[in-house]
Motif scaffolding. Structure first.
Motif, PDB file in Angstrom:
ATOM      1  N   GLN A 139     -19.226  -9.739  -6.692  1.00  0.00           N
ATOM      2  CA  GLN A 139     -18.044  -8.943  -6.345  1.00  0.00           C
ATOM      3  C   GLN A 139     -18.127  -7.481  -6.751  1.00  0.00           C
ATOM      4  O   GLN A 139     -17.338  -6.668  -6.295  1.00  0.00           O
ATOM      5  N   ARG A 140     -19.065  -7.135  -7.611  1.00  0.00           N
ATOM      6  CA  ARG A 140     -19.122  -5.764  -8.119  1.00  0.00           C
ATOM      7  C   ARG A 140     -19.586  -4.760  -7.072  1.00  0.00           C
ATOM      8  O   ARG A 140     -20.690  -4.240  -7.160  1.00  0.00           O
ATOM      9  N   GLY A 141     -18.736  -4.488  -6.076  1.00  0.00           N
ATOM     10  CA  GLY A 141     -19.071  -3.458  -5.096  1.00  0.00           C
ATOM     11  C   GLY A 141     -20.192  -3.837  -4.163  1.00  0.00           C
ATOM     12  O   GLY A 141     -20.669  -3.007  -3.394  1.00  0.00           O
ATOM     13  N   ARG A 180     -23.020  -3.337  -8.103  1.00  0.00           N
ATOM     14  CA  ARG A 180     -23.299  -2.205  -8.980  1.00  0.00           C
ATOM     15  C   ARG A 180     -22.197  -2.051 -10.024  1.00  0.00           C
ATOM     16  O   ARG A 180     -21.123  -2.622  -9.892  1.00  0.00           O
ATOM     17  N   LEU A 181     -22.492  -1.271 -11.065  1.00  0.00           N
ATOM     18  CA  LEU A 181     -21.467  -0.980 -12.065  1.00  0.00           C
ATOM     19  C   LEU A 181     -20.334  -0.203 -11.408  1.00  0.00           C
ATOM     20  O   LEU A 181     -20.573   0.649 -10.554  1.00  0.00           O
ATOM     21  N   CYS A 182     -19.095  -0.493 -11.786  1.00  0.00           N
ATOM     22  CA  CYS A 182     -17.962   0.263 -11.256  1.00  0.00           C
ATOM     23  C   CYS A 182     -18.157   1.747 -11.598  1.00  0.00           C
ATOM     24  O   CYS A 182     -18.713   2.072 -12.652  1.00  0.00           O
ATOM     25  N   THR A 183     -17.666   2.615 -10.722  1.00  0.00           N
ATOM     26  CA  THR A 183     -17.756   4.044 -11.003  1.00  0.00           C
ATOM     27  C   THR A 183     -16.963   4.347 -12.274  1.00  0.00           C
ATOM     28  O   THR A 183     -15.791   3.999 -12.361  1.00  0.00           O
ATOM     29  N   GLY A 184     -17.634   4.967 -13.232  1.00  0.00           N
ATOM     30  CA  GLY A 184     -16.954   5.303 -14.485  1.00  0.00           C
ATOM     31  C   GLY A 184     -17.053   4.224 -15.552  1.00  0.00           C
ATOM     32  O   GLY A 184     -16.434   4.331 -16.609  1.00  0.00           O
ATOM     33  N   CYS A 185     -17.836   3.160 -15.276  1.00  0.00           N
ATOM     34  CA  CYS A 185     -17.998   2.059 -16.241  1.00  0.00           C
ATOM     35  C   CYS A 185     -18.565   2.576 -17.565  1.00  0.00           C
ATOM     36  O   CYS A 185     -19.505   3.370 -17.578  1.00  0.00           O
ATOM     37  N   PRO A 186     -17.999   2.131 -18.682  1.00  0.00           N
ATOM     38  CA  PRO A 186     -18.509   2.588 -19.988  1.00  0.00           C
ATOM     39  C   PRO A 186     -19.997   2.278 -20.189  1.00  0.00           C
ATOM     40  O   PRO A 186     -20.689   3.031 -20.877  1.00  0.00           O
ATOM     41  N   HIS A 187     -20.482   1.172 -19.601  1.00  0.00           N
ATOM     42  CA  HIS A 187     -21.905   0.849 -19.764  1.00  0.00           C
ATOM     43  C   HIS A 187     -22.788   1.962 -19.216  1.00  0.00           C
ATOM     44  O   HIS A 187     -23.859   2.236 -19.745  1.00  0.00           O
ATOM     45  N   ALA A 188     -22.341   2.582 -18.121  1.00  0.00           N
ATOM     46  CA  ALA A 188     -23.133   3.655 -17.519  1.00  0.00           C
ATOM     47  C   ALA A 188     -23.331   4.777 -18.540  1.00  0.00           C
ATOM     48  O   ALA A 188     -24.429   5.325 -18.679  1.00  0.00           O
ATOM     49  N   GLY A 227     -24.677  -9.860 -18.321  1.00  0.00           N
ATOM     50  CA  GLY A 227     -23.327  -9.313 -18.247  1.00  0.00           C
ATOM     51  C   GLY A 227     -23.353  -8.220 -17.197  1.00  0.00           C
ATOM     52  O   GLY A 227     -24.380  -8.002 -16.550  1.00  0.00           O
ATOM     53  N   CYS A 228     -22.233  -7.491 -17.022  1.00  0.00           N
ATOM     54  CA  CYS A 228     -22.212  -6.393 -16.058  1.00  0.00           C
ATOM     55  C   CYS A 228     -23.391  -5.456 -16.303  1.00  0.00           C
ATOM     56  O   CYS A 228     -23.991  -4.939 -15.366  1.00  0.00           O
ATOM     57  N   TYR A 229     -23.720  -5.251 -17.580  1.00  0.00           N
ATOM     58  CA  TYR A 229     -24.774  -4.284 -17.908  1.00  0.00           C
ATOM     59  C   TYR A 229     -26.150  -4.711 -17.416  1.00  0.00           C
ATOM     60  O   TYR A 229     -27.082  -3.919 -17.439  1.00  0.00           O
ATOM     61  N   VAL A 281     -14.976  -9.878 -21.587  1.00  0.00           N
ATOM     62  CA  VAL A 281     -16.060 -10.503 -20.847  1.00  0.00           C
ATOM     63  C   VAL A 281     -15.936  -9.972 -19.418  1.00  0.00           C
ATOM     64  O   VAL A 281     -15.158 -10.484 -18.625  1.00  0.00           O
ATOM     65  N   GLY A 282     -16.642  -8.883 -19.117  1.00  0.00           N
ATOM     66  CA  GLY A 282     -16.410  -8.145 -17.878  1.00  0.00           C
ATOM     67  C   GLY A 282     -16.842  -8.893 -16.629  1.00  0.00           C
ATOM     68  O   GLY A 282     -16.100  -8.992 -15.645  1.00  0.00           O
ATOM     69  N   MET A 283     -18.026  -9.432 -16.662  1.00  0.00           N
ATOM     70  CA  MET A 283     -18.628 -10.008 -15.462  1.00  0.00           C
ATOM     71  C   MET A 283     -17.822 -11.133 -14.843  1.00  0.00           C
ATOM     72  O   MET A 283     -17.759 -11.288 -13.630  1.00  0.00           O
ATOM     73  N   GLU A 332     -13.281   0.504 -23.339  1.00  0.00           N
ATOM     74  CA  GLU A 332     -12.808  -0.665 -22.593  1.00  0.00           C
ATOM     75  C   GLU A 332     -13.253  -0.644 -21.129  1.00  0.00           C
ATOM     76  O   GLU A 332     -13.323   0.413 -20.484  1.00  0.00           O
ATOM     77  N   CYS A 333     -13.547  -1.826 -20.608  1.00  0.00           N
ATOM     78  CA  CYS A 333     -13.865  -2.059 -19.191  1.00  0.00           C
ATOM     79  C   CYS A 333     -12.733  -1.520 -18.311  1.00  0.00           C
ATOM     80  O   CYS A 333     -11.560  -1.712 -18.607  1.00  0.00           O
ATOM     81  N   LEU A 334     -13.089  -0.820 -17.238  1.00  0.00           N
ATOM     82  CA  LEU A 334     -12.070  -0.214 -16.370  1.00  0.00           C
ATOM     83  C   LEU A 334     -11.211  -1.273 -15.684  1.00  0.00           C
ATOM     84  O   LEU A 334     -10.022  -1.075 -15.454  1.00  0.00           O
ATOM     85  N   GLU A 335     -11.816  -2.394 -15.371  1.00  0.00           N
ATOM     86  CA  GLU A 335     -11.098  -3.453 -14.658  1.00  0.00           C
ATOM     87  C   GLU A 335      -9.955  -4.004 -15.507  1.00  0.00           C
ATOM     88  O   GLU A 335      -8.845  -4.163 -15.030  1.00  0.00           O
ATOM     89  N   THR A 336     -10.246  -4.297 -16.779  1.00  0.00           N
ATOM     90  CA  THR A 336      -9.178  -4.852 -17.615  1.00  0.00           C
ATOM     91  C   THR A 336      -8.130  -3.781 -17.922  1.00  0.00           C
ATOM     92  O   THR A 336      -6.944  -4.056 -17.996  1.00  0.00           O
TER      93      THR A 336
HETATM   94  S1  SF4 Z   1     -16.058  -4.739 -14.539  1.00  0.00           S
HETATM   95 FE1  SF4 Z   1     -15.866  -3.432 -16.347  1.00  0.00          FE
HETATM   96  S2  SF4 Z   1     -17.747  -3.689 -17.475  1.00  0.00           S
HETATM   97 FE2  SF4 Z   1     -18.099  -4.504 -15.418  1.00  0.00          FE
HETATM   98  S3  SF4 Z   1     -18.958  -2.813 -14.239  1.00  0.00           S
HETATM   99 FE3  SF4 Z   1     -16.778  -2.696 -13.936  1.00  0.00          FE
HETATM  100  S4  SF4 Z   1     -16.005  -1.339 -15.564  1.00  0.00           S
HETATM  101 FE4  SF4 Z   1     -18.062  -1.945 -16.109  1.00  0.00          FE
END
Ligand code: SF4
Lengths: 195, 544
Positions: free
Chosen positions: A43-45, B352-360, B383-385, B457-459, B520-524
């Motif tokens: 789902q991630r884009g 892909r990682l969300c735009t602005g994701c802290p992991h990036a 994980g997302c990373y 738990v982002g993913m 923090e994860c942008l989604e949460t």
């Molecule tokens: S869901 Fe959260 S941790 Fe995962 S890529 Fe998006 S912002 Fe980053």
């Protein structure tokens, strides 16, 4: 009667809520329904696809066979082409022309649209533009439901009812905006050569 | 009887509720996550059953085992690779005399939609010598989960319910029956049967082997194992298991004459029924989702005169999911055709990682910390990373299993490959990175561990991390990491340069450093904001 729909889009575009509204409407009219979804990494884009099957007889497979889909309903033009093999020869391709360019190698949009035009039956509309004109930029999804509604085996009023139900918790304003977008989509598709 | 529209996962959860479970435990993992999410939502409304996310699958399993000891029904759910983590208590639990019903749900992911491998949990059930139930649809997911608890108590064994992604994540109408009440508290009456000292374990193993014939008998009689011999087709027999039946039925109307058909939903394999089918036909086609488990088994027990077709013989694909299409060849049906793209290359659109994701930002800081010509070993985790593997980051070199990054970086450093860096998420760290970190602390290994703390738990959709994040630093310090080499940094674009300097300095330190980068994860974050404004509309089907 059997109506199989491939629902395509990019993760986060809300293809699932579109699928859900159509599925609920079909069920309330007494059809059997199966709806597959996607969760997790995909789902991630990334490219996402959901299968929605509607039938007046019990349905075995959650997955639609190749060449059997009555419709591809896509929230994004490039993604509408990805699952073309599933579409039957007389199937309808309904897609938004509004691209989601989150990849570096997104092809020339004109070329993508030309490929869509090569399919025998298609409806294209810029869901974003249509939604913006109705004053609710976020309702591109509902515009696409409206466009698809001409071909679905369920009544337009039933779909309206479920759009209202789905957004009821968000308040009257949101319901009205989404219904407006739905009608605008319906109208926009009417003039389309695919019909 | 009421009707509900449920995901396969939700049908399992409701089956457990209606079977009167007292407690449910899990660690999130696609495609199993929605099982516990449904139970948590139910608990919020009805105050029961007890339901909780745990540190990992092993602790989840052990907690469920404790509930069973106390005489109450418990369910533990996980994805297939999670069962590897829980394998120790799982296999051993088959030797104790199960008291309250204990059901383990394992959700396999053929096609690897969101996983590192395709492993088939039926082997685990077989390995442990227990019963496995494999639903073919949402209705069976509900019913079989209910039944699993009865079977567990009847034979005093844990019972597995095995589902796959396609069932877990598709919705359909389910007929729901009267719920059963919860069992009262009643401690297991023969504690010795729960103490697996060698002397007891040998007795229990003997008992488990003795029980096998009863399990087989149950399986042979089960209505979920249904055999239909066709009077006018002695040529082909089809055996399906789980959801493979659906794909077979999807094609059935196109066959000239209906083959004999055995469907298997209950294991151990019903040997008699299999023999009956096989003696009726010249050719057997086996359709099963996952590994060629049944096919292998069959090759050992039937007449060599009968031809066996399946994944091993190549008629059915060995990789990925079954589909209505990829079994047609084996049924001697011509392929379906759809529309084709001509001469147009369709680019992939990977996640892909969300735009602005802290992991990036953490990855940017790490890359900035490493000298351009330096060869660094970068282990990472699940994980997302993990998406840091893809451009534009291309920042990681390994992703093997939960928690492996820290252990692997240690091994690489031990081997002389330095500088070694391990990146790992907060939840993965607590899941199974923490034990590896103890090894690193004990040895003061020359390496740098970077915990990418997105406070969730982002993913899997933003479940809470098991220990609130502010505690990570004290966990690391409590284990004995040297305070002067433990840092908590903000994973914020503005801080990237300063963070890079600190990481650079710690990479050059000849010992263990632990750096926690927090944002923090942008989604949460978004979800919290939304929840504050208004109740969001779910993606669930609206009630019919
Ligand atoms: S869901 Fe959260 S941790 Fe995962 S890529 Fe998006 S912002 Fe980053």
């Amino acid at each position: 009667m059997k109506y199989d729909i491939i629902m395509a889009g990019v993760g986060g575009q809300g293809a699932l809520s579109v699928s859900s509204i159509i599925a609920s409407s079909a069920m309330s009219e007494g059809f059997y329904v199966k709806q597959s979804e996607l969760h997790g990494m995909s789902q991630r884009g990334g490219a996402v696809v959901a299968h929605l099957r509607i039938s007046d007889k019990p349905i075995s497979s959650d997955m639609i066979p190749v060449g059997a889909a009555s419709m591809i309903l896509s929230m994004e033009p490039l993604e509408s082409l990805r699952y073309l093999a599933y579409l039957s020869a007389d199937g309808m391709l309904v897609t938004s022309t509004d691209p989601m360019k989150n990849i570096a190698n997104y092809p020339d949009l004109g070329e993508v649209l030309r490929q869509i035009e090569l399919t025998p039956h298609h409806v294209m509309l810029d869901s974003d533009q249509v939604a913006k004109k109705t004053g609710s930029a976020h309702s591109g999804n509902m515009v696409m439901v409206g466009a698809a509604s001409h071909f679905l085996p369920v009544r337009a009023e039933t779909i309206e009812k479920f759009i209202s139900q789905m957004f009821a918790r968000k308040g009257e304003k949101v319901v009205t905006a989404n219904l407006k977008a739905y009608h605008a989509g319906r109208l926009a598709a009417e003039g389309s050569p695919g019909l | 009887m009421t009707q509900k529209v449920l995901l396969g996962d939700e049908a399992v959860a409701l089956g457990a509720i209606d079977a009167g479970i007292h407690a449910a435990y899990a660690y999130p993992g696609t495609p199993s996550t929605e099982i516990l999410e449904y139970l948590l939502a139910h608990k919020q409304k009805h105050n029961k059953p007890f339901a909780a996310w745990c540190a990992n699958e092993k602790t989840s399993y052990e907690e469920a085992l404790g509930v069973s000891f106390a005489g109450r029904r418990a369910m533990v759910s996980m994805k297939h690779v999670g069962l590897n983590v829980a394998a120790d208590p799982f296999i051993n639990s088959a030797l104790v005399t199960i008291n309250g019903g204990l059901v383990v749900v394992s959700a396999d992911d053929p096609g690897m939609h969101s996983s590192q491998n395709e492993q088939d949990s039926r082997y685990y059930a077989d390995f442990a010598h227990i019963v496995c139930l494999e639903p073919a649809n949402q209705q069976e997911a509900y019913e079989m989960t209910r039944e699993a608890f009865d079977v567990s108590e009847r034979f005093h064994i844990p019972v597995m319910v095995r589902i796959v992604t396609r069932l877990a994540h598709s919705r359909s109408v389910v007929n729901v029956s009267e719920p059963r009440a919860e069992s009262p508290l009643s401690r297991a009456d023969s504690p010795a049967s729960w103490i697996l000292l060698p002397v007891n374990a040998r007795r229990q193993w003997h008992k488990l082997l003795e029980t096998q014939k009863d399990l087989l008998d149950y399986s042979e009689r089960s209505a979920y194992n249904s055999l239909r011999l066709s009077k006018d087709n002695n040529e082909l027999g089809v055996i399906t298991t789980g959801i493979a039946k659906n794909y077979y039925l999807e094609n059935l109307s196109e066959l000239d004459s209906e083959p004999s058909h055995l469907h298997i939903g209950v294991y151990p394999l019903p040997v008699e029924k299999i023999r009956k089918l096989v003696s009726h036909v010249k050719r057997v086609l086996i359709l099963e989702e996952g590994y060629p488990y049944l096919e292998r088994y069959l090759r050992g027990i039937i007449e060599p005169a009968v031809r066996i077709q399946g994944k091993l013989s190549g008629e059915v694909p060995r990789e990925g999911e079954l589909t209505p299409d990829n079994i047609r060849n084996a049924l001697d049906l011509p392929p379906h055709r759809g529309l084709e793209l001509s001469g147009f290359a369709l680019p992939n659109r990977p996640p892909r990682l969300c735009t602005g994701c802290p992991h990036a930002d953490s990855f940017h800081a790490i890359k900035g910390a490493v000298d351009a010509n330096e060869s660094v070993f970068m282990a990472s985790d699940i994980g997302c990373y993990s998406l840091g593997a893809l451009p534009p980051y291309s920042a990681i070199e390994t992703c093997v299993c939960m928690g492996a990054s820290i252990g692997m970086a240690k091994g690489a450093s031990d081997a002389g490959l330095r500088p070694a860096i391990a990146t790992i998420g907060d939840s993965t760290f607590l899941h199974s990175g923490v034990t590896a970190l103890m090894d690193c602390i004990a040895a003061d290994t020359d390496m740098t561990v970077i915990i990418l703390d997105n406070e969730t738990v982002g993913m899997t959709g933003g479940q809470p991390t098991i220990l609130p994040d502010s505690r990570l630093e004290s966990v690391v310090l409590g284990l004995g990491a040297k305070p002067e080499h433990v840092y908590v940094l903000s994973a914020h674009p503005k801080q990237n340069e300063r963070n890079a300097e600190i990481i650079h300095q710690e990479i050059n330190y000849n010992g263990l450093s632990v750096i926690i980068t927090v944002r923090e994860c942008l989604e949460t974050l978004r979800r919290k904001k939304r929840d504050k404004q208004a109740e969001p509309a779910g993606s669930e089907l609206v009630a019919v």
